[in-house]
Design a protein around this motif. Structure first.
Motif, PDB file in Angstrom:
ATOM      1  N   VAL A   1      59.893 -31.787  -8.515  1.00 18.52           N
ATOM      2  CA  VAL A   1      61.162 -32.502  -8.420  1.00 18.52           C
ATOM      3  C   VAL A   1      61.400 -33.211  -9.743  1.00 18.52           C
ATOM      4  CG1 VAL A   1      62.439 -34.328  -7.244  1.00 18.52           C
ATOM      5  CG2 VAL A   1      60.936 -32.803  -5.928  1.00 18.52           C
ATOM      6  N   VAL A   2      62.439 -32.796 -10.452  1.00 19.99           N
ATOM      7  CA  VAL A   2      62.786 -33.433 -11.724  1.00 19.99           C
ATOM      8  C   VAL A   2      64.263 -33.815 -11.675  1.00 19.99           C
ATOM      9  CG1 VAL A   2      62.756 -33.250 -14.244  1.00 19.99           C
ATOM     10  CG2 VAL A   2      61.107 -31.929 -12.888  1.00 19.99           C
TER      11      VAL A   2
ATOM     12  N   GLY B   1      57.537 -36.521  -8.684  1.00 19.17           N
ATOM     13  CA  GLY B   1      58.065 -35.764  -9.828  1.00 19.17           C
ATOM     14  C   GLY B   1      58.333 -36.697 -10.990  1.00 19.17           C
ATOM     15  N   ARG B   2      59.442 -36.468 -11.700  1.00 21.76           N
ATOM     16  CA  ARG B   2      59.765 -37.360 -12.793  1.00 21.76           C
ATOM     17  C   ARG B   2      61.282 -37.438 -12.961  1.00 21.76           C
ATOM     18  NH1 ARG B   2      58.274 -32.470 -15.758  1.00 21.76           N
ATOM     19  NH2 ARG B   2      60.132 -31.948 -16.985  1.00 21.76           N
ATOM     20  N   THR B   3      61.692 -38.454 -13.697  1.00 22.97           N
ATOM     21  CA  THR B   3      63.124 -38.638 -13.927  1.00 22.97           C
ATOM     22  C   THR B   3      63.371 -38.846 -15.412  1.00 22.97           C
ATOM     23  OG1 THR B   3      63.330 -39.595 -11.736  1.00 22.97           O
ATOM     24  CG2 THR B   3      65.129 -40.039 -13.272  1.00 22.97           C
ATOM     25  N   HIS B   4      64.301 -38.079 -15.930  1.00 21.79           N
ATOM     26  CA  HIS B   4      64.620 -38.187 -17.350  1.00 21.79           C
ATOM     27  C   HIS B   4      65.754 -39.171 -17.565  1.00 21.79           C
ATOM     28  CE1 HIS B   4      63.026 -33.863 -18.324  1.00 21.79           C
ATOM     29  NE2 HIS B   4      62.183 -34.579 -17.603  1.00 21.79           N
ATOM     30  N   MET B   5      65.695 -39.845 -18.681  1.00 23.14           N
ATOM     31  CA  MET B   5      66.803 -40.668 -19.126  1.00 23.14           C
ATOM     32  C   MET B   5      67.518 -39.791 -20.155  1.00 23.14           C
ATOM     33  SD  MET B   5      68.005 -43.715 -18.946  1.00 23.14           S
ATOM     34  CE  MET B   5      69.607 -43.772 -19.733  1.00 23.14           C
ATOM     35  N   ARG B   6      68.773 -39.469 -19.877  1.00 24.83           N
ATOM     36  CA  ARG B   6      69.492 -38.637 -20.858  1.00 24.83           C
ATOM     37  C   ARG B   6      70.873 -39.196 -21.180  1.00 24.83           C
ATOM     38  NH1 ARG B   6      71.833 -33.889 -18.701  1.00 24.83           N
ATOM     39  NH2 ARG B   6      69.722 -33.318 -18.182  1.00 24.83           N
ATOM     40  N   PHE B   7      71.148 -39.351 -22.450  1.00 23.84           N
ATOM     41  CA  PHE B   7      72.478 -39.781 -22.858  1.00 23.84           C
ATOM     42  C   PHE B   7      73.363 -38.560 -23.037  1.00 23.84           C
ATOM     43  CE2 PHE B   7      69.973 -43.496 -23.856  1.00 23.84           C
ATOM     44  CZ  PHE B   7      70.776 -44.465 -23.286  1.00 23.84           C
ATOM     45  N   ASP B   8      74.475 -38.580 -22.319  1.00 18.34           N
ATOM     46  CA  ASP B   8      75.458 -37.512 -22.424  1.00 18.34           C
ATOM     47  C   ASP B   8      76.401 -37.877 -23.559  1.00 18.34           C
ATOM     48  OD1 ASP B   8      76.010 -35.112 -21.133  1.00 18.34           O
ATOM     49  OD2 ASP B   8      75.890 -36.123 -19.187  1.00 18.34           O
ATOM     50  N   ASP B   9      75.933 -37.665 -24.778  1.00 21.05           N
ATOM     51  CA  ASP B   9      76.691 -38.205 -25.914  1.00 21.05           C
ATOM     52  C   ASP B   9      77.428 -37.125 -26.690  1.00 21.05           C
ATOM     53  OD1 ASP B   9      74.299 -37.128 -26.740  1.00 21.05           O
ATOM     54  OD2 ASP B   9      73.847 -38.661 -28.232  1.00 21.05           O
ATOM     55  N   THR B  10      78.496 -36.629 -26.075  1.00 20.87           N
ATOM     56  CA  THR B  10      79.250 -35.554 -26.723  1.00 20.87           C
ATOM     57  C   THR B  10      80.597 -36.008 -27.266  1.00 20.87           C
ATOM     58  OG1 THR B  10      80.129 -34.965 -24.561  1.00 20.87           O
ATOM     59  CG2 THR B  10      78.213 -33.722 -25.340  1.00 20.87           C
ATOM     60  N   ASN B  11      80.942 -37.270 -27.069  1.00 20.62           N
ATOM     61  CA  ASN B  11      82.229 -37.750 -27.586  1.00 20.62           C
ATOM     62  C   ASN B  11      82.015 -38.864 -28.604  1.00 20.62           C
ATOM     63  OD1 ASN B  11      84.764 -38.605 -28.160  1.00 20.62           O
ATOM     64  ND2 ASN B  11      85.319 -39.165 -26.060  1.00 20.62           N
TER      65      ASN B  11
ATOM     66  N   ILE C   1      73.770 -27.138 -19.228  1.00 24.54           N
ATOM     67  CA  ILE C   1      72.767 -26.576 -20.147  1.00 24.54           C
ATOM     68  C   ILE C   1      71.671 -27.604 -20.444  1.00 24.54           C
ATOM     69  CG2 ILE C   1      72.377 -25.589 -22.450  1.00 24.54           C
ATOM     70  CD1 ILE C   1      75.153 -24.363 -22.309  1.00 24.54           C
ATOM     71  N   SER C   2      72.067 -28.859 -20.634  1.00 24.85           N
ATOM     72  CA  SER C   2      71.062 -29.904 -20.872  1.00 24.85           C
ATOM     73  C   SER C   2      70.100 -29.979 -19.686  1.00 24.85           C
ATOM     74  CB  SER C   2      71.730 -31.269 -21.067  1.00 24.85           C
ATOM     75  OG  SER C   2      72.683 -31.216 -22.100  1.00 24.85           O
ATOM     76  N   ASP C   3      70.658 -29.923 -18.481  1.00 23.62           N
ATOM     77  CA  ASP C   3      69.806 -29.936 -17.279  1.00 23.62           C
ATOM     78  C   ASP C   3      68.825 -28.762 -17.304  1.00 23.62           C
ATOM     79  OD1 ASP C   3      70.951 -32.205 -16.168  1.00 23.62           O
ATOM     80  OD2 ASP C   3      72.285 -31.098 -14.802  1.00 23.62           O
ATOM     81  N   ALA C   4      69.332 -27.578 -17.628  1.00 21.15           N
ATOM     82  CA  ALA C   4      68.485 -26.381 -17.598  1.00 21.15           C
ATOM     83  C   ALA C   4      67.420 -26.428 -18.692  1.00 21.15           C
ATOM     84  CB  ALA C   4      69.350 -25.131 -17.732  1.00 21.15           C
ATOM     85  N   ILE C   5      67.785 -26.923 -19.866  1.00 23.09           N
ATOM     86  CA  ILE C   5      66.818 -27.028 -20.969  1.00 23.09           C
ATOM     87  C   ILE C   5      65.662 -27.945 -20.572  1.00 23.09           C
ATOM     88  CG2 ILE C   5      66.459 -28.027 -23.285  1.00 23.09           C
ATOM     89  CD1 ILE C   5      69.266 -27.059 -24.037  1.00 23.09           C
ATOM     90  N   GLU C   6      66.005 -29.042 -19.899  1.00 23.99           N
ATOM     91  CA  GLU C   6      64.977 -30.036 -19.555  1.00 23.99           C
ATOM     92  C   GLU C   6      64.202 -29.682 -18.284  1.00 23.99           C
ATOM     93  OE1 GLU C   6      66.683 -33.973 -19.455  1.00 23.99           O
ATOM     94  OE2 GLU C   6      67.646 -33.678 -21.398  1.00 23.99           O
ATOM     95  N   GLY C   7      64.590 -28.606 -17.626  1.00 21.80           N
ATOM     96  CA  GLY C   7      63.891 -28.224 -16.402  1.00 21.80           C
ATOM     97  C   GLY C   7      64.208 -29.138 -15.228  1.00 21.80           C
ATOM     98  N   ILE C   8      65.423 -29.711 -15.251  1.00 15.51           N
ATOM     99  CA  ILE C   8      65.860 -30.530 -14.116  1.00 15.51           C
ATOM    100  C   ILE C   8      65.963 -29.617 -12.894  1.00 15.51           C
ATOM    101  CG2 ILE C   8      67.783 -31.930 -13.196  1.00 15.51           C
ATOM    102  CD1 ILE C   8      66.257 -33.221 -15.627  1.00 15.51           C
TER     103      ILE C   8
END
Ligand code: ATP
Ligand code: MG
Length: 576
Positions: A39-40, A71-81, A229-236
């Motif tokens: 679980v990610v 499992g684990r939880t990622h901290m991710r900044f959605d910084d596209t703007n 894509i970010s989710d898939a790259i990180e294995g979420i």
């Protein structure tokens, strides 16, 4: 409007019922082994503002699931703007998540870390005939898109060749074109019933300095494309978001499915994960606004002191007001997750902090609206030190000596010259108990020229020390007090709800509660002047207070009222 969840709902204890609908999905996935029992999850804010109580719900949910299922939880900044994002927001967000008690370990990620990969995926989608460069303006694109009832029309640029698209896209990256001149769009279906599938743009040209990549890029990927894509790259495994993204799920899945078609030997391999998007109802709270745009107006137009104003429902504001991390987590557990957006009553949040502080905060005496009392039969200069318990639920915290003398202060609200029926506090000829001290009876009232009561004369029964009369007679009222000779002046900020209406609307600036902040100088037990910033206390019969971490000075705390002892608003509502 659907019904509001009230405070009278079960007490603030984490649910003991079965799994919620998201847990049920995860448990089924664990049973069937789709993700090998992993679980990610992730918490993915855009660093374009401060977090609020709604984000806290999402943080507790995502990190809570990671913890619950090992499992684990990622901290991710959605910084596209780049136009709206700033390092100041990144720092405040990280600090708020940590304050809530969660840890992302080594998994601090930024969508901007994937810019190169995202770009290569886009080239591969062009090669697969799944993306094209479109030269319509933004207005034309939205006009061609149609709407929910009207199908879209194909862009005249939809049939560009792969080679032409590749060359144009590379030139977009190279900075050959002006902002807005072209976009890269997915080639899906302009007549799709779901407008999100009508060839959504995934890249735009925007010359703006990015908080992390600086001037390296002049094209930036859009949210829907970046997020999956970010989710898939990180294995979420489970990508949890709010309901408004439900209609975006088809696009999320489409992009990830297409990337699987990238042939071996391409410049980039398909991302490894196959995350699943799950939507839940966002938190709405009565008596507040939650949209960033509205919060920003409150700050920019000076209706509050800043993002961390203690009346703001930002995490920064709650922290400064004196909410505890446990109270916010308990609140999140209590409201749970569902598929609907019914607003939660503000009293549920207030109860959560009240319960937590009731268990932990030491007690003290202070009078917010002092009224002088002179005990005519107590010798001047005679001082008694009565023992008061520091915490009724924690005998191990012991007692303290509180000075008592001839002149005292009580709260002006605890005296009525003509007491209404059922008023059991002080009145002419009436007797009350001073908390932990003595019984007193009011014998005379002194007024100023305007008729305002300025001082009371009372007699004290010295045989009632400790708050029990020797002859066993009872009094109904107990009030708090401080010794005038020993009391210290302390600043107290009496915060209340920022809005006076249950559901502030677009005229929210006219719906502000004019009494959301009242500053008083209270008369307090001496210890209250010495408290360190960031300390909690329960002022008996008054409420929970917190020494403001920003405005307090050593030896001169400024006390913020976190919450009163009782829910005064539900009473108001019944009255009105
Ligand atoms: P915007 O997208 O307008 O900038 P936002 O509030 O959605 O604002 P994000 O930074 O994108 O801000 O949110 C981060 C995460 O918090 C998202 O997963 C979002 O779904 C979740 N979130 C935001 N508001 C709420 C809310 N009121 N209740 C629950 N979750 C929320
Ligand atoms: Mg968002």
């Amino acid at each position: 409007m659907s019904s509001t969840v009230k405070a009278s709902a079960p007490a603030a204890e984490p649910r003991e019922q079965g799994p919620n609908f998201i847990e049920a999905i995860i448990e089924e996935d664990n049973r069937t082994g789709v993700y090998g029992g992993q679980v990610v999850t992730r918490f993915p804010p855009e660093p374009n503002g401060y977090l609020h109580i709604g984000h806290a719900k999402s943080i507790c949910l995502n990190f809570g699931l990671g913890l619950k299922y090992g499992g684990r939880t990622h901290m991710r900044f959605d910084d596209t703007n780049p136009l709206t994002e700033e390092p100041e927001f990144v720092e405040s967000i990280l600090g708020d998540v940590r304050w809530l008690g969660f840890d992302w370990g080594t998994h601090l990620h930024y969508a901007s870390d994937y810019f190169e990969q995202l770009y290569r995926f886009a080239e591969e989608l062009i090669k697969l005939g799944r993306a094209y460069v479109c030269s319509l303006t933004a207005e034309q694109i939205s006009e061609y898109r149609g709407d929910f009832f009207k199908p879209g029309r194909d862009s005249p640029f939809r049939q560009r060749s792969v080679d032409e698209n590749l060359a144009l896209f590379r030139d977009m990256r190279a900075g050959i074109f002006q902002d807005g001149q072209h976009t890269l769009r997915l080639k899906i279906d302009m007549s799709a019933g779901n407008p999100n599938l009508r060839d959504p743009p995934i890249y735009r040209i925007r010359r703006a300095r990015h908080h992390r990549t600086g001037d390296a890029w002049c094209i930036y990927p859009l949210y829907d494309y970046t997020h999956c894509i970010s989710d898939a790259i990180e294995g979420i495994t489970h990508s949890i978001c709010t309901l408004e993204f439900e209609a975006h799920r088809a696009l999320y899945d489409w992009v990830l499915a297409e990337l699987k078609n990238i042939p071996p030997g391409a410049s980039v391999a398909p991302p490894r994960g196959s995350p699943k998007q799950i939507e839940f109802g966002r938190l709405n709270l009565t008596y507040t606004v939650m949209s960033k745009r509205k919060l920003l107006r409150l700050v920019n137009e000076g209706h509050v002191e800043g993002w961390d104003d203690p009346r703001m429902l930002t995490i920064a504001g709650l922290r400064r007001r004196g909410f505890t991390p446990a109270s916010v987590r308990n609140f999140a557990a209590l409201i749970g997750v569902t598929k609907n957006d019914a607003p939660i009553d503000m009293s549920v949040l207030e109860n959560a902090v009240r319960e937590d502080l009731n268990a932990s905060a030491p007690r003290a005496l202070a009078v917010l609206r002092p009224l002088k009392v002179v005990l005519e039969n107590w010798p001047a200069g005679d001082v008694d030190h009565v023992d008061l318990v520091n915490h009724p639920l924690k005998p191990e915290l012991g007692t303290r000596k509180v000075p008592f003398g001839r002149e005292l202060y009580i709260d002006a609200e605890d005296f009525e010259e003509q007491p209404p029926k059922g008023f059991f506090r002080l009145a002419p000829g009436k007797e009350v108990r001073l908390r932990g001290a003595y019984f007193i009876t009011c014998t005379a009232v002194k007024k100023d020229a305007g008729g305002k009561v300025v001082e009371l004369t009372c007699t004290v029964d010295r045989d009632s020390r400790g708050g029990e009369a020797k002859d066993g007679r009872k009094v109904k009222g107990t009030i708090h007090w401080v010794s005038a000779a020993h009391a210290v002046d302390v600043r107290a900020r009496l915060y209340d709800r920022l809005f006076s209406v249950e559901n502030p609307d677009d005229t929210f600036l006219e719906q502000l509660n004019p009494h959301s902040l009242d500053v008083v100088v209270a008369k307090a037990e001496p210890s209250l002047a010495q408290a360190a910033p960031g300390t909690h206390v329960q002022l008996e019969r008054v409420g929970y207070f917190f020494a403001d971490p920003k405005d307090s000075k050593p030896g001169a705390p400024v006390w913020n009222r976190v919450v009163g002892l009782k829910d005064s608003w539900s009473k108001e509502k019944k009255k009105g």
